[in-house]
Design a protein around this motif. Structure first.
Motif, PDB file in Angstrom:
ATOM      1  N   TYR A   1       0.852  -1.288  -0.097  1.00 15.52           N
ATOM      2  CA  TYR A   1      -0.223  -0.034  -0.122  1.00 15.52           C
ATOM      3  C   TYR A   1       0.805   1.454   0.155  1.00 15.52           C
ATOM      4  CZ  TYR A   1      -3.712  -3.255   1.130  1.00 15.52           C
ATOM      5  OH  TYR A   1      -4.414  -4.398   0.804  1.00 15.52           O
ATOM      6  N   ASP A   2       1.950   1.169   0.734  1.00 17.41           N
ATOM      7  CA  ASP A   2       2.813   2.582   0.744  1.00 17.41           C
ATOM      8  C   ASP A   2       3.133   2.756  -0.862  1.00 17.41           C
ATOM      9  OD1 ASP A   2       2.793   3.101   3.538  1.00 17.41           O
ATOM     10  OD2 ASP A   2       4.240   1.479   3.829  1.00 17.41           O
TER      11      ASP A   2
ATOM     12  N   TYR B   1      -6.854   4.371   2.266  1.00 20.33           N
ATOM     13  CA  TYR B   1      -7.062   4.977   3.355  1.00 20.33           C
ATOM     14  C   TYR B   1      -8.257   4.433   4.122  1.00 20.33           C
ATOM     15  CZ  TYR B   1      -3.716   8.430   1.818  1.00 20.33           C
ATOM     16  OH  TYR B   1      -2.778   9.359   1.377  1.00 20.33           O
TER      17      TYR B   1
ATOM     18  N   TRP C   1      -6.549   1.764   6.034  1.00 25.09           N
ATOM     19  CA  TRP C   1      -6.042   2.107   7.318  1.00 25.09           C
ATOM     20  C   TRP C   1      -6.723   2.675   8.324  1.00 25.09           C
ATOM     21  CZ3 TRP C   1      -1.210   4.288   4.202  1.00 25.09           C
ATOM     22  CH2 TRP C   1      -0.373   3.420   3.742  1.00 25.09           C
TER      23      TRP C   1
ATOM     24  N   ASP D   1      -8.180   5.668   7.987  1.00 21.13           N
ATOM     25  CA  ASP D   1      -7.583   6.826   7.721  1.00 21.13           C
ATOM     26  C   ASP D   1      -9.083   7.557   7.083  1.00 21.13           C
ATOM     27  OD1 ASP D   1      -7.052   9.605   7.199  1.00 21.13           O
ATOM     28  OD2 ASP D   1      -4.727   8.958   6.579  1.00 21.13           O
TER      29      ASP D   1
END
Length: 167
Positions: A46-47, A74, A77, A79
């Motif tokens: 994902y990064d 996101y 995650w 987020d």
């Protein structure tokens, strides 16, 4: 298309090498970065996917698909703020994009907005009736709301769309 073929054959590393080879030759195309992002996303890197999708957006800010993909990461995650921002951008660019309303429903579920999530899953199914994950999640939400007839309807739709879906 060659990179997509490698991916479909289960050879994501070769797909990535092929695309990077084109980038090194000077083909600085936003679609190549989007494809690299998708390759990374599918491998749960994902990064790396975020970097590629961001590069795509720097070349083409109107890439609804890249905004949607970033939102999906996101959401995974948790987020939710960044997810919402990217979903809003994608919706403003192309509200008909496949998986956009699915991702929106995922976000709404995490925000506790069950009725709005139901509406978003229904909207996804309007665009993509065979989206078995949307129909399955919709059936799950109907179970939570006590609407057994609708739950059954969307479970059947899930089975029709994806008979091998284990859940």
């Amino acid at each position: 298309n060659i990179a997509n073929s490698y991916q479909m054959m289960g050879k994501p590393e070769q797909a990535e090498q092929f695309i990077i080879g084109y980038l090194k030759k000077g083909f600085n195309d936003s679609q190549l970065y989007h494809l690299l992002g998708t390759l990374s996303f599918n491998q749960k890197k994902y990064d790396e996917a975020i970097q590629y999708y961001s590069e795509c957006l720097s070349l083409n800010p109107d890439s609804a698909a890249s905004h949607n993909a970033l939102a999906a990461i996101y959401i995974l995650w948790e987020d939710l703020k960044n997810a919402q921002e990217h979903l809003d951008e994608a919706l403003s660019i192309n509200p008909e994009l496949t998986n956009l309303h699915y991702n929106l429903a995922q976000l709404l579920e995490k925000q506790g907005e069950i009725r709005k999530a139901i509406d978003a899953y229904l909207k996804e199914l309007e665009h993509t009736p065979s989206h078995f994950k949307a129909s399955f999640n919709l059936s799950r939400l109907y179970r939570l709301t006590g609407e057994a007839d609708k739950e059954e309807k969307y479970l059947k739709q899930t089975i029709e769309a994806a008979p091998d879906f284990p859940l």
